[in-house]
Write a protein that holds these residues in place. Structure first.
Motif, PDB file in Angstrom:
ATOM      1  N   GLN A   1       1.101 -20.501  -1.214  1.00  0.00           N
ATOM      2  CA  GLN A   1       1.348 -19.928  -0.062  1.00  0.00           C
ATOM      3  C   GLN A   1       2.097 -21.154   1.021  1.00  0.00           C
ATOM      4  O   GLN A   1       0.943 -21.947   1.111  1.00  0.00           O
ATOM      5  CB  GLN A   1       0.902 -18.330   1.010  1.00  0.00           C
ATOM      6  N   PRO A   2       2.663 -20.724   2.173  1.00  0.00           N
ATOM      7  CA  PRO A   2       2.860 -22.042   3.066  1.00  0.00           C
ATOM      8  C   PRO A   2       1.875 -21.699   4.113  1.00  0.00           C
ATOM      9  O   PRO A   2       0.769 -20.733   4.406  1.00  0.00           O
ATOM     10  CB  PRO A   2       4.139 -21.680   3.940  1.00  0.00           C
ATOM     11  N   LEU A   3       1.136 -22.655   4.774  1.00  0.00           N
ATOM     12  CA  LEU A   3       0.808 -23.348   5.971  1.00  0.00           C
ATOM     13  C   LEU A   3       1.293 -23.027   6.907  1.00  0.00           C
ATOM     14  O   LEU A   3       2.483 -23.349   7.796  1.00  0.00           O
ATOM     15  CB  LEU A   3      -0.009 -24.670   5.529  1.00  0.00           C
ATOM     16  N   ARG A   4       0.851 -22.899   8.159  1.00  0.00           N
ATOM     17  CA  ARG A   4       0.704 -23.411   9.497  1.00  0.00           C
ATOM     18  C   ARG A   4       1.330 -25.060   9.809  1.00  0.00           C
ATOM     19  O   ARG A   4       1.591 -25.072  10.269  1.00  0.00           O
ATOM     20  CB  ARG A   4       0.404 -22.359  10.833  1.00  0.00           C
ATOM     21  N   ASP A   5       0.320 -25.304   9.203  1.00  0.00           N
ATOM     22  CA  ASP A   5      -0.338 -27.104   9.497  1.00  0.00           C
ATOM     23  C   ASP A   5      -1.859 -27.817   8.856  1.00  0.00           C
ATOM     24  O   ASP A   5      -2.645 -26.772   8.276  1.00  0.00           O
ATOM     25  CB  ASP A   5      -0.281 -27.125  11.233  1.00  0.00           C
ATOM     26  N   TYR A   6      -1.299 -28.613   9.127  1.00  0.00           N
ATOM     27  CA  TYR A   6      -2.514 -28.917   8.321  1.00  0.00           C
ATOM     28  C   TYR A   6      -2.609 -30.826   8.309  1.00  0.00           C
ATOM     29  O   TYR A   6      -2.013 -31.528   9.734  1.00  0.00           O
ATOM     30  CB  TYR A   6      -2.348 -29.375   6.716  1.00  0.00           C
ATOM     31  N   ARG A   7      -4.054 -31.434   8.410  1.00  0.00           N
ATOM     32  CA  ARG A   7      -4.382 -32.253   8.205  1.00  0.00           C
ATOM     33  C   ARG A   7      -5.102 -32.966   7.552  1.00  0.00           C
ATOM     34  O   ARG A   7      -5.927 -32.098   7.091  1.00  0.00           O
ATOM     35  CB  ARG A   7      -5.525 -32.801   9.905  1.00  0.00           C
ATOM     36  N   VAL A   8      -5.248 -34.494   7.115  1.00  0.00           N
ATOM     37  CA  VAL A   8      -5.748 -35.247   6.017  1.00  0.00           C
ATOM     38  C   VAL A   8      -6.043 -36.348   6.620  1.00  0.00           C
ATOM     39  O   VAL A   8      -5.754 -37.519   6.948  1.00  0.00           O
ATOM     40  CB  VAL A   8      -4.762 -35.610   5.098  1.00  0.00           C
ATOM     41  N   ILE A   9      -7.564 -36.361   6.678  1.00  0.00           N
ATOM     42  CA  ILE A   9      -7.809 -37.757   7.332  1.00  0.00           C
ATOM     43  C   ILE A   9      -8.796 -38.135   6.362  1.00  0.00           C
ATOM     44  O   ILE A   9      -9.834 -37.828   5.449  1.00  0.00           O
ATOM     45  CB  ILE A   9      -9.023 -37.271   8.837  1.00  0.00           C
TER      46      ILE A   9
ATOM     47  N   SER B   1      -6.346 -17.395   0.384  1.00  0.00           N
ATOM     48  CA  SER B   1      -7.852 -17.539  -0.107  1.00  0.00           C
ATOM     49  C   SER B   1      -7.270 -18.496  -1.324  1.00  0.00           C
ATOM     50  O   SER B   1      -6.154 -18.209  -1.786  1.00  0.00           O
ATOM     51  CB  SER B   1      -7.880 -16.125   0.135  1.00  0.00           C
ATOM     52  N   GLY B   2      -8.796 -18.952  -1.268  1.00  0.00           N
ATOM     53  CA  GLY B   2      -7.806 -20.212  -2.864  1.00  0.00           C
ATOM     54  C   GLY B   2      -6.881 -21.580  -2.966  1.00  0.00           C
ATOM     55  O   GLY B   2      -6.836 -22.242  -3.407  1.00  0.00           O
ATOM     56  N   ALA B   3      -6.759 -22.221  -1.681  1.00  0.00           N
ATOM     57  CA  ALA B   3      -5.773 -23.313  -1.350  1.00  0.00           C
ATOM     58  C   ALA B   3      -6.658 -24.043  -1.347  1.00  0.00           C
ATOM     59  O   ALA B   3      -5.831 -24.793  -1.729  1.00  0.00           O
ATOM     60  CB  ALA B   3      -5.246 -22.937   0.235  1.00  0.00           C
ATOM     61  N   ASP B   4      -7.634 -24.401  -0.917  1.00  0.00           N
ATOM     62  CA  ASP B   4      -8.679 -25.523  -1.003  1.00  0.00           C
ATOM     63  C   ASP B   4      -8.372 -25.835  -2.732  1.00  0.00           C
ATOM     64  O   ASP B   4      -8.499 -26.894  -2.833  1.00  0.00           O
ATOM     65  CB  ASP B   4     -10.450 -24.968  -0.755  1.00  0.00           C
ATOM     66  N   THR B   5      -8.880 -24.452  -3.257  1.00  0.00           N
ATOM     67  CA  THR B   5      -9.428 -24.777  -4.845  1.00  0.00           C
ATOM     68  C   THR B   5      -7.482 -25.460  -5.633  1.00  0.00           C
ATOM     69  O   THR B   5      -8.057 -26.092  -6.358  1.00  0.00           O
ATOM     70  CB  THR B   5      -9.853 -23.341  -5.402  1.00  0.00           C
ATOM     71  N   ALA B   6      -6.462 -24.840  -5.091  1.00  0.00           N
ATOM     72  CA  ALA B   6      -5.147 -25.768  -5.420  1.00  0.00           C
ATOM     73  C   ALA B   6      -5.041 -26.602  -4.953  1.00  0.00           C
ATOM     74  O   ALA B   6      -4.224 -27.345  -6.190  1.00  0.00           O
ATOM     75  CB  ALA B   6      -4.629 -24.362  -5.156  1.00  0.00           C
ATOM     76  N   LEU B   7      -5.341 -26.894  -3.780  1.00  0.00           N
ATOM     77  CA  LEU B   7      -5.063 -28.492  -3.505  1.00  0.00           C
ATOM     78  C   LEU B   7      -5.486 -29.643  -4.083  1.00  0.00           C
ATOM     79  O   LEU B   7      -5.897 -29.795  -4.554  1.00  0.00           O
ATOM     80  CB  LEU B   7      -4.990 -28.611  -1.952  1.00  0.00           C
ATOM     81  N   GLY B   8      -7.694 -29.048  -4.681  1.00  0.00           N
ATOM     82  CA  GLY B   8      -8.124 -29.681  -5.323  1.00  0.00           C
ATOM     83  C   GLY B   8      -8.040 -30.525  -6.746  1.00  0.00           C
ATOM     84  O   GLY B   8      -8.265 -31.393  -6.866  1.00  0.00           O
ATOM     85  N   ALA B   9      -7.180 -29.522  -7.459  1.00  0.00           N
ATOM     86  CA  ALA B   9      -7.001 -29.247  -8.987  1.00  0.00           C
ATOM     87  C   ALA B   9      -5.418 -30.040  -8.548  1.00  0.00           C
ATOM     88  O   ALA B   9      -4.909 -31.066  -9.404  1.00  0.00           O
ATOM     89  CB  ALA B   9      -6.396 -28.155  -9.423  1.00  0.00           C
ATOM     90  N   SER B  10      -5.080 -29.851  -7.578  1.00  0.00           N
ATOM     91  CA  SER B  10      -3.467 -31.000  -7.409  1.00  0.00           C
ATOM     92  C   SER B  10      -3.625 -32.248  -7.189  1.00  0.00           C
ATOM     93  O   SER B  10      -3.358 -33.552  -8.023  1.00  0.00           O
ATOM     94  CB  SER B  10      -2.566 -30.452  -6.373  1.00  0.00           C
ATOM     95  N   LEU B  11      -4.525 -32.527  -6.203  1.00  0.00           N
ATOM     96  CA  LEU B  11      -5.624 -34.436  -5.979  1.00  0.00           C
ATOM     97  C   LEU B  11      -5.505 -34.585  -7.275  1.00  0.00           C
ATOM     98  O   LEU B  11      -5.624 -35.522  -7.191  1.00  0.00           O
ATOM     99  CB  LEU B  11      -5.329 -33.679  -4.570  1.00  0.00           C
TER     100      LEU B  11
END
Length: 426
Positions: free
Chosen positions: A352-360, A375-385
């Motif tokens: 699902q799309p985000l409104r915005d993000y930051r990666v530092i 919900s679950g975006a953290d887990t999905a992005l963690g797996a992708s990274l």
């Protein structure tokens, strides 16, 4: 020369080959060595040296030797006082003689002065108008959003161009009514400002119909380019300009090319896998403040494919950001460069799309803010990274996820950046 520059920018076919580019550079530098370097106290005795033997410059060294390098006899402290007085008083009309003085933003940690003679201002205006003037037969209305005005930018103004400066130090919302009244045919602004205007256009708060939209001063991310293009129903052009000059512009096919008609740009490669390099500039048009063997800390990713426009000047796939803001992840072979494009792709592939993000990146940790994430975006992005790290043979940094967005301490609103204590390649 201004007419020639205008015609080249407007109708020129570009260089057909690297051989043609190199011959052009050689001829231009013969003139520069004979006519310009002898007028600079700093370079006067170096006119016969090979370019690579000239002192390696950066912004700090250029400013330390400003008084001796410039050919106008302008003292550094005098120029700095003039520039600061203009900044604080917001009156950018005063010149030193006929020379305009400007001050860079200092986001790289070093504020830089630049000079522009009447000839240099006319040349810059001719290049910009030749490339980006929508219709020659129609008067244009130019809205220019920047932190500071300058006689250089005012050189765009003439009988056929109405130029309006929008001061970024004023509250953004205060500009909207004046912008609507101008209804610019050419809209020039940093990427973050264009994105904010695009959001208001989509929301129906403004209704602009520019025939050119040009991103300047900041890296234009694919996310912002898509938003701006959709809002104004026009392709976003880019002008990659630093204190040291206009380094690259988009061509008629929409691709970014190095500005090799006016500069020679060598490469200090920092990552062989991608070809990422920091540009080393030799400018053969800047006579007031010679820019020679000058290394920037911007990181550019070259595009090896030929451009449909036919110009052989080096294509740039993207401007990755400043060297200090490149992500480096540990590996058995040493730190590996991780491009912002790889991080953006991982985020774009979330369900699902985000409104915005930051990666530092902080130290050996990666802090990620996901604004309005499902919900679950953290887990999905963690797996992708983690998959990205395996693919690159890297160790994934420790991930820390946050909601919303962090306090905005970065004036250029970079979504992906590094803080000083992050792992460095050397």
């Amino acid at each position: 020369m201004s007419l020639t520059a205008f015609l080249h920018s407007r109708y020129g076919r570009g260089f057909a080959s690297r051989t043609e580019i190199e011959a052009h550079h050689a001829a231009a530098f013969r003139r520069f060595r004979a006519q310009v370097m002898p007028r600079s106290p700093f370079y006067r005795g170096m006119a016969e040296l090979p370019l690579e033997d000239l002192p390696r410059m950066d912004k700090a060294r250029l400013m330390a030797n400003f008084s001796a390098i410039n050919t106008c006899g302008i003292d550094h402290d005098t120029a700095m006082r003039t520039a600061i007085r203009a900044e604080t008083g917001r009156d950018f009309r005063p010149l030193i003689g006929e020379v305009s003085v400007g001050l860079s933003t200092g986001t790289s940690g070093q504020r830089g002065l630049f000079l522009a003679t009447p000839r240099e201002r006319r040349l810059w205006a001719a290049i910009m108008l030749g490339r980006y003037w929508p219709e020659l037969w129609r008067r244009q209305r130019v809205a220019f959003f920047m932190r500071a005005d300058n006689a250089l930018y005012r050189s765009l103004s003439n009988a056929l161009v109405r130029f309006e400066f929008f001061d970024l130090l004023l509250p953004f919302e205060e500009h909207l009514s004046a912008l609507a009244g101008l209804n610019p045919s050419v809209l020039i602004a940093p990427a973050r400002i264009l994105a904010m205007l695009a959001e208001r256009q989509v929301a129906g708060r403004i209704s602009l119909s520019p025939r050119r939209v040009i991103s300047v001063a900041e890296t234009l991310s694919p996310d912002d380019a898509a938003l701006i293009g959709q809002a104004f129903r026009i392709r976003v052009d880019q002008v990659y300009q630093a204190t040291e000059g206009v380094l690259a512009m988009t061509c008629r096919a929409g691709n970014l090319h190095l500005n090799e008609r006016w500069l020679r740009i060598d490469r200090d490669v920092i990552d062989r896998a991608t070809g990422a390099f920091c540009p080393v500039i030799h400018d053969f048009t800047r006579e007031s403040l010679p820019i020679l063997n000058h290394r920037l800390d911007d990181v550019l990713i070259p595009d090896p494919d030929p451009c449909p426009c036919g110009c052989a000047s080096q294509r740039i796939a993207r401007i990755e950001g400043r060297e200090d803001d490149i992500l480096w992840w540990a590996s058995a072979a040493g730190p590996r460069m991780v491009t912002s494009e790889a991080i953006r792709t991982a985020i774009a592939c979330l369900p699902q799309p985000l409104r915005d993000y930051r990666v530092i990146q902080r130290g050996r940790g990666l802090h990620i803010w996901l604004d309005d994430a499902a919900s679950g975006a953290d887990t999905a992005l963690g797996a992708s990274l983690a998959g990205l790290a395996r693919q690159m043979g890297c160790q994934l940094p420790e991930l820390a996820f946050h909601r919303g967005l962090p306090p905005e301490s970065d004036a250029k609103r970079r979504r992906i950046r590094v803080e000083p204590d992050a792992i460095a390649p050397r």
